[in-house]
Design an enzyme around this catalytic site. Structure first.
Site, PDB file in Angstrom:
ATOM      1  N   HIS A 249      -4.999  14.839 -18.217  1.00  0.00           N
ATOM      2  CA  HIS A 249      -5.962  13.852 -18.713  1.00  0.00           C
ATOM      3  C   HIS A 249      -6.131  13.998 -20.214  1.00  0.00           C
ATOM      4  O   HIS A 249      -5.798  15.027 -20.803  1.00  0.00           O
ATOM      5  CB  HIS A 249      -7.325  14.033 -18.037  1.00  0.00           C
ATOM      6  CG  HIS A 249      -8.002  15.318 -18.405  1.00  0.00           C
ATOM      7  ND1 HIS A 249      -7.590  16.546 -17.909  1.00  0.00           N
ATOM      8  CD2 HIS A 249      -9.042  15.586 -19.246  1.00  0.00           C
ATOM      9  CE1 HIS A 249      -8.351  17.501 -18.421  1.00  0.00           C
ATOM     10  NE2 HIS A 249      -9.234  16.949 -19.240  1.00  0.00           N
ATOM     11  N   ASP A 251      -9.316  13.540 -23.075  1.00  0.00           N
ATOM     12  CA  ASP A 251     -10.774  13.452 -23.113  1.00  0.00           C
ATOM     13  C   ASP A 251     -11.195  12.167 -23.827  1.00  0.00           C
ATOM     14  O   ASP A 251     -10.772  11.930 -24.961  1.00  0.00           O
ATOM     15  CB  ASP A 251     -11.362  14.653 -23.849  1.00  0.00           C
ATOM     16  CG  ASP A 251     -11.095  15.962 -23.130  1.00  0.00           C
ATOM     17  OD1 ASP A 251     -10.818  15.920 -21.917  1.00  0.00           O
ATOM     18  OD2 ASP A 251     -11.173  17.023 -23.779  1.00  0.00           O
ATOM     19  N   HIS A 305      -3.737  17.137 -21.378  1.00  0.00           N
ATOM     20  CA  HIS A 305      -3.832  18.561 -21.078  1.00  0.00           C
ATOM     21  C   HIS A 305      -4.291  18.718 -19.634  1.00  0.00           C
ATOM     22  O   HIS A 305      -4.719  17.755 -18.997  1.00  0.00           O
ATOM     23  CB  HIS A 305      -4.772  19.274 -22.048  1.00  0.00           C
ATOM     24  CG  HIS A 305      -6.127  18.644 -22.185  1.00  0.00           C
ATOM     25  ND1 HIS A 305      -6.343  17.467 -22.874  1.00  0.00           N
ATOM     26  CD2 HIS A 305      -7.350  19.024 -21.729  1.00  0.00           C
ATOM     27  CE1 HIS A 305      -7.627  17.154 -22.845  1.00  0.00           C
ATOM     28  NE2 HIS A 305      -8.262  18.079 -22.142  1.00  0.00           N
ATOM     29  N   ARG A 315     -11.142  31.980 -12.535  1.00  0.00           N
ATOM     30  CA  ARG A 315     -11.193  31.635 -13.961  1.00  0.00           C
ATOM     31  C   ARG A 315     -12.437  30.804 -14.229  1.00  0.00           C
ATOM     32  O   ARG A 315     -12.807  29.945 -13.423  1.00  0.00           O
ATOM     33  CB  ARG A 315      -9.946  30.844 -14.361  1.00  0.00           C
ATOM     34  CG  ARG A 315      -9.954  30.352 -15.810  1.00  0.00           C
ATOM     35  CD  ARG A 315      -8.637  29.673 -16.181  1.00  0.00           C
ATOM     36  NE  ARG A 315      -8.666  29.182 -17.556  1.00  0.00           N
ATOM     37  CZ  ARG A 315      -8.839  27.913 -17.910  1.00  0.00           C
ATOM     38  NH1 ARG A 315      -8.983  26.984 -16.962  1.00  0.00           N
ATOM     39  NH2 ARG A 315      -8.852  27.557 -19.181  1.00  0.00           N
TER      40      ARG A 315
END
Length: 389
Positions: A249, A251, A305, A315
């Site tokens: 995607h 941003d 990204h 994580r």
């Protein structure tokens, strides 16, 4: 920058939370993603097609670590070096890291630890903050309202921030939504968002220098901004090669400040290859969003990204998304606006577009431009329909 003409976006309404539109398979609404990590295989809604699933990553992304302390120190040579590093990175892929940013290390650790504490709560407690589709704030498991047919292997907690209110909006959100026991956590995130806002304005100064535009233009533009804070949790995954933590995607916001823990997972698409971004102790990742791409008149890039997951370690990451005030008109500074590649728009316009016609690709601004100003034939047809109704 020459705008391409993408295929017109198809209307899309976000599906209900914890549903899987178009897959024919209901998402596991009764379970959080972290509850699935002990299963031998991941549920089918989390499996991404071969074309999207995780291929072998290429070499690590060559990304500068920029010392933003030079803005405070007044080091002229350091400023020139930092501006050149930012200009090269943003013109290529839109990602760089910052050090000496002034964010208190103990506060950053507390914010990451707060995310761990929240996501380890029983599902029933987390769902007290359940996000309503179409709103910013709340908890989601698999973020199913955005990636409906290919669920990401993650949980998120999001909340809005602005510093214009008389009351601390983040602290109040935690207390009112989760109860008084969460007031200390709310105070941590209130302070963290305040420091992120100040860092974002510092980065705007650096972007002004790197682009050679009027000093103060971007800092003033975002002085009364609204922002979104998102805590991400990626549990260990039994089949990490078959899914993604966050799908590819761009941003739509102006700027993202990402704090990673010491577990890697962020990858950026550069020259057709997914390039990992390893965490740098004490540094934060900055990436340009679609809104700032328009504010730079296309000179700086908003790139695809994603986040990958692994089989052994959880994580955590904290993403602060800087957004303009909803009614602010997005246009580049005069010195960078000839010719202007994107029409004027407001953040409210772009948000409405992304909610109706979500496109996870690099042509979002071009598709948005067509949506704002359709070709003459389409405009005439629309006018006829409106006149007849």
């Amino acid at each position: 920058m020459v705008a391409e003409h993408p295929t017109p976006p198809q209307p899309h309404q976000p599906p209900p939370m914890d549903s899987t539109a178009g897959s024919g398979i209901a998402a596991p609404a009764a379970a959080a993603v972290c509850d699935l990590r002990m299963e031998p295989k991941i549920p089918e809604p989390f499996v991404w097609p071969n074309g999207d699933a995780r291929p072998a990553s290429a070499a690590e992304l060559d990304m500068p670590v920029v010392d933003v302390g030079v803005l405070r120190d007044g080091d002229a040579e350091g400023l020139r070096r930092a501006a050149a590093q930012v200009a090269a990175a943003c013109a290529t892929h839109g990602f760089f890291q910052v050090s000496e940013h002034g964010v208190d290390a103990a506060l950053a650790r507390a914010a990451l630890d707060g995310a761990s504490d929240f996501f380890r709560l029983p599902l029933a407690e987390k769902r007290r903050a359940r996000r309503v589709p179409g709103t910013v704030s709340g908890y989601t498991s698999a973020h199913a309202d955005r990636f409906a047919s290919k669920l990401p292997w993650k949980e998120t907690l999001s909340f809005g921030f602005h510093d214009r209110a008389a009351a601390p909006v983040v602290a109040d959100y935690f207390s009112s939504t989760l109860g008084p026991d969460f007031a200390p956590m709310g105070r941590v995130y209130q302070k963290y968002c305040e420091e992120m806002k100040e860092l974002s304005l510092t980065i705007m100064e650096l972007l002004e220098l790197s682009l050679g535009v009027e000093r103060g233009y971007y800092r003033e533009f975002f002085a009364d901004s609204s922002s979104i804070m998102r805590c991400n949790y990626y549990p260990p995954c039994p089949e990490p090669e078959r899914t993604l933590g966050t799908g590819p995607h761009c941003d739509p916001t102006a700027l993202t400040i990402l704090l990673q823990d010491d577990v890697g997972g962020l990858e950026v698409l550069v020259d057709g290859e997914w390039r990992p971004v390893s965490p740098v102790p004490g540094a934060m990742v900055i990436n340009i969003g679609d809104t700032f791409m328009a504010l730079s008149n296309g000179r700086y890039k908003s790139c695809l990204h994603r986040a990958v997951v692994n089989q052994r370690r959880e994580r955590r990451s904290l993403a602060f998304f800087l957004c303009p005030r909803e009614d602010r008109v997005v246009r580049p500074p005069p010195s960078a606006a000839t010719p202007q590649h994107y029409p004027d728009f407001t953040w409210a316009d772009l948000m409405r577009f992304t909610q109706r016609h979500y496109r996870a690709d690099t042509r979002t601004l071009d598709a948005f431009t067509r949506w704002l100003a359709p070709p003459a034939a389409d405009a005439a047809a629309t006018a006829q329909v409106e006149a007849a109704s």
